[in-house]
Structure formats: C-alpha cells, structure tokens
Design an enzyme around this catalytic site. Structure first.
Site, PDB file in Angstrom:
ATOM      1  N   LYS A   1       0.820  -1.209   0.000  1.00 28.24           N
ATOM      2  CA  LYS A   1       0.000   0.000   0.000  1.00 28.24           C
ATOM      3  C   LYS A   1       0.856   1.262   0.000  1.00 28.24           C
ATOM      4  O   LYS A   1       0.397   2.324  -0.439  1.00 28.24           O
ATOM      5  CB  LYS A   1      -0.938   0.027   1.206  1.00 28.24           C
ATOM      6  CG  LYS A   1      -1.652  -1.281   1.506  1.00 28.24           C
ATOM      7  CD  LYS A   1      -2.549  -1.752   0.402  1.00 28.24           C
ATOM      8  CE  LYS A   1      -3.315  -3.001   0.806  1.00 28.24           C
ATOM      9  NZ  LYS A   1      -4.100  -3.587  -0.283  1.00 28.24           N
TER      10      LYS A   1
ATOM     11  N   TYR B   1     -13.629 -13.448   1.305  1.00 31.38           N
ATOM     12  CA  TYR B   1     -12.605 -12.515   1.767  1.00 31.38           C
ATOM     13  C   TYR B   1     -12.331 -12.686   3.260  1.00 31.38           C
ATOM     14  O   TYR B   1     -13.254 -12.692   4.081  1.00 31.38           O
ATOM     15  CB  TYR B   1     -13.065 -11.085   1.488  1.00 31.38           C
ATOM     16  CG  TYR B   1     -12.101 -10.027   1.968  1.00 31.38           C
ATOM     17  CD1 TYR B   1     -10.902  -9.815   1.304  1.00 31.38           C
ATOM     18  CD2 TYR B   1     -12.396  -9.251   3.083  1.00 31.38           C
ATOM     19  CE1 TYR B   1     -10.012  -8.850   1.738  1.00 31.38           C
ATOM     20  CE2 TYR B   1     -11.518  -8.281   3.522  1.00 31.38           C
ATOM     21  CZ  TYR B   1     -10.326  -8.081   2.846  1.00 31.38           C
ATOM     22  OH  TYR B   1      -9.451  -7.126   3.292  1.00 31.38           O
TER      23      TYR B   1
ATOM     24  N   TYR C   1      -4.186 -11.955   2.070  1.00 38.12           N
ATOM     25  CA  TYR C   1      -3.744 -11.696   0.700  1.00 38.12           C
ATOM     26  C   TYR C   1      -2.595 -12.611   0.277  1.00 38.12           C
ATOM     27  O   TYR C   1      -2.767 -13.521  -0.533  1.00 38.12           O
ATOM     28  CB  TYR C   1      -3.313 -10.223   0.564  1.00 38.12           C
ATOM     29  CG  TYR C   1      -4.433  -9.238   0.741  1.00 38.12           C
ATOM     30  CD1 TYR C   1      -5.195  -8.813  -0.344  1.00 38.12           C
ATOM     31  CD2 TYR C   1      -4.742  -8.722   1.999  1.00 38.12           C
ATOM     32  CE1 TYR C   1      -6.234  -7.902  -0.185  1.00 38.12           C
ATOM     33  CE2 TYR C   1      -5.774  -7.816   2.173  1.00 38.12           C
ATOM     34  CZ  TYR C   1      -6.517  -7.415   1.076  1.00 38.12           C
ATOM     35  OH  TYR C   1      -7.548  -6.531   1.242  1.00 38.12           O
TER      36      TYR C   1
END
Length: 341
Positions: free
Chosen positions: A48, A263, A289
């Site tokens: 990120k 998720y 992830y």
C-alpha cells in the site's frame, strides 16, 4: 504526477532457495523468487505504501490536512495510511467496517487495529450494515464545516491514481530483471480491489511487454469480476500516464482457485503456504492476501502450469500484522505444520 516519498528505494528480489529445497522434485525445475515489498520501514511495510505515495501526493495537491480512509477492520491500507499520515503530519481518520465474519478480541483489538491506534488515527468502528462510503462522505462534510480540508480515499484506497504506484513498480522490476539477468516468466500477486495487478498490467503494457505475465489469485471477488475491475483500472492508469495503448479481458489473468469461502476466510492451503514460507525462509505472509496468493502459486506449479526452467516472481505485499488477528487459525493446526508435496 504529485508524489510524496514514502519508500527508501527499490525493494530487493531474493530467491526462495529453501522453499525450493523443501518442495524438491514437485517444482519440476521451476525457480521461485520473492520481491520484498514487505521490506519497507514505514508502518510495518507493504504494497500500500507504493500506492500511498501517489494518493497522498494527490491529497497534498488538493491542500488536504486530513486523510479519511475506509477499509475492513484489519485493513492493511488503513494501517499504512495512518502511519504515512503520522510521518507527513496529517490528521487521519479511519472508517472501518465489518467485512469478515470474525469477531472477538483476537480480531477486533489485535493486529492492524492495535497499530492504527498507535499511529494516532481516529477510528470509526462501524457496525454491520452501515455504509462506510456514505459515513466517510458525511464525516468529510463535517470536517469542512469546521475549516478542515479532508481528502477521502475510496474503499481500500483503490483508484487509478493509487494504481500508478505499481505501474512504477513494473519499471522497477524490469530494471532489476535486466540487472540480475533473470527473465521472469510470471509475476504473481494477490488481487483484492485490483489496484496492484492493474498497475502492473498497465506498467507492462506501457513498457511494451507482455501484460499476461502478471498473474493473480483473487481474494475478494469472483474471478470474472476481478478481471473486469482490473481491466478498467489498468486502462485508467494508462490514460493518466498519457499512453494510447489499452488492455482487454484477454490481457488480465486472474485465478479464483484460492478464494475459498470468501474474503478474509482462512483456507487449509493458505495455512500450509504461510507455514512453509515461515518455517523454510523465516518470512511472513499475511493470511488474507499473500498467503492465499502464494498457495495459488504453489498449486499452479504442482499442476504443471509453469515450464521447467521458468523463473517466477512472487510479490510479497506485506500485511504480517494480520497474522496476530488470525492466531487461532494457526495455533493448534498441527496437521498443516508439515508440507507434503
């Protein structure tokens, strides 16, 4: 484009020699490398930060003094936004929603949530069913009324501006590939809100390289939806960068094989992949992830998707604080401690 420097330079590429040794003949001659995007000093590191360089550059250009970020309770994006805001002297407010069917202190108070607080962010913990986007919009309006300029990032920060960070990363990878004299047959990433893969796909296309080398394993949406979102964002990035080239559905490769129940929901393959990387290399993958994406890479190798002699680059996107929020999925999982190729 406006940019705020948050990285210390290119992240290294390392061969996962002990993982290869553990897998032995099941690798069929494939070599695995990791690009260490988890090795960034700010906020615990992670992919990120590449994106936040451009997102916060855009915010600075707008004169913002406050950043409002939205995400799940254990959002890596929220954590790193809070850390970057602290570094840059900006106020930060995090709008965190319930996107994962988990509860209890392990999930609600540990991991990224603990770090959000340490970085000085104001946390808005939304109940299930509350629209986080609408809440963030209303909060930005409240701040404007008292004289602040609030920059509101979309869910997970995913936007064309955000994805430019990984278009730049494509150039970085290519430079390292040339320097190391290694041709990577594939670059493998997780696909959540599609920003990382979209940026890489746009970067590869802008460089005149085969965009289908960028492959992902979706951890959020069904594969078809992830492909469509990635194509849309990649083309928006190419437009932002002034390239006339575009990508289509055939240029984006996304697998849905590791999504599992959804998720943030653990899978046995993810647990095995995380344990393999940790026990053989001393490296940490996150459970949401990277763990699922690495499990997908291993599965693809096992079924012969890559040829003998192929070099595969796995991008370690960070997020290891999330492991503490999933401790119970690893502790006591004795049957997954050993990998049986």
């Amino acid at each position: 484009m406006p940019r705020r420097d948050l990285l210390e330079g290119p992240t290294p590429i390392q061969r996962l020699q002990r993982v290869e040794d553990a897998l032995g003949s099941s690798l069929n001659g494939v070599r695995i490398y990791a690009k260490r995007d988890d090795l960034m000093s700010l906020g615990g590191g992670g992919n990120k930060l590449r994106k936040l360089e451009f997102l916060l550059g855009d915010a600075a250009a707008a004169g913002a003094d406050t950043i409002i970020a939205t995400g799940g309770r254990q959002s890596n994006f929220a954590r790193l936004t809070a850390a970057a805001a602290a570094r840059l002297g900006l106020a930060c407010e995090l709008v965190l929603s319930r996107m994962v069917p988990r509860c209890g202190d392990e999930y609600d108070r540990n991991g990224n949530v603990l770090l959000d607080d340490l970085f000085g962010a104001r946390i808005h913990d939304l109940s299930s069913g509350v629209d986080s986007t609408r809440f963030a919009e209303e909060r930005a309006g409240e701040l404007r009324l008292v004289g602040h300029i609030a920059y509101r990032a979309t869910l997970g920060g995913s936007s064309p501006v955000w994805s430019v960070g990984y278009a730049a990363c494509a150039l970085e990878i290519q430079a390292q590939s040339n320097s190391l004299d290694i041709d990577f047959a594939a670059v493998v990433v997780p696909n959540g809100s599609s920003g990382t893969q979209a940026g890489l796909v746009a970067g590869y296309r802008a460089l005149g390289l085969d965009a289908t080398r960028v492959r992902s394993h979706t951890v959020l949406a069904p594969a078809a939806s992830a492909i469509a979102a990635t194509v849309e964002k990649a083309n928006a990035v190419l437009t932002l960068l002034g390239f006339g080239a575009s990508v289509g559905l055939d240029d984006v490769k996304v697998s849905g094989s590791q999504l599992g129940a959804g998720y943030g929901v653990s899978t046995p393959a993810m647990v095995k992949a995380v344990r393999l990387m940790a026990s053989q290399e001393g490296l940490l993958l996150d459970p949401v992830y990277g763990g699922k994406a690495f499990a997908g890479l291993l599965a693809d190798i096992s079924v012969g998707r890559y040829a003998a002699g192929d070099n595969i680059l796995f991008i370690m996107t960070g997020g290891s604080p999330g492991l503490y929020a999933y401790a119970s999925d690893f502790l006591g999982a004795d049957d997954t401690k050993a990998l049986n190729p």
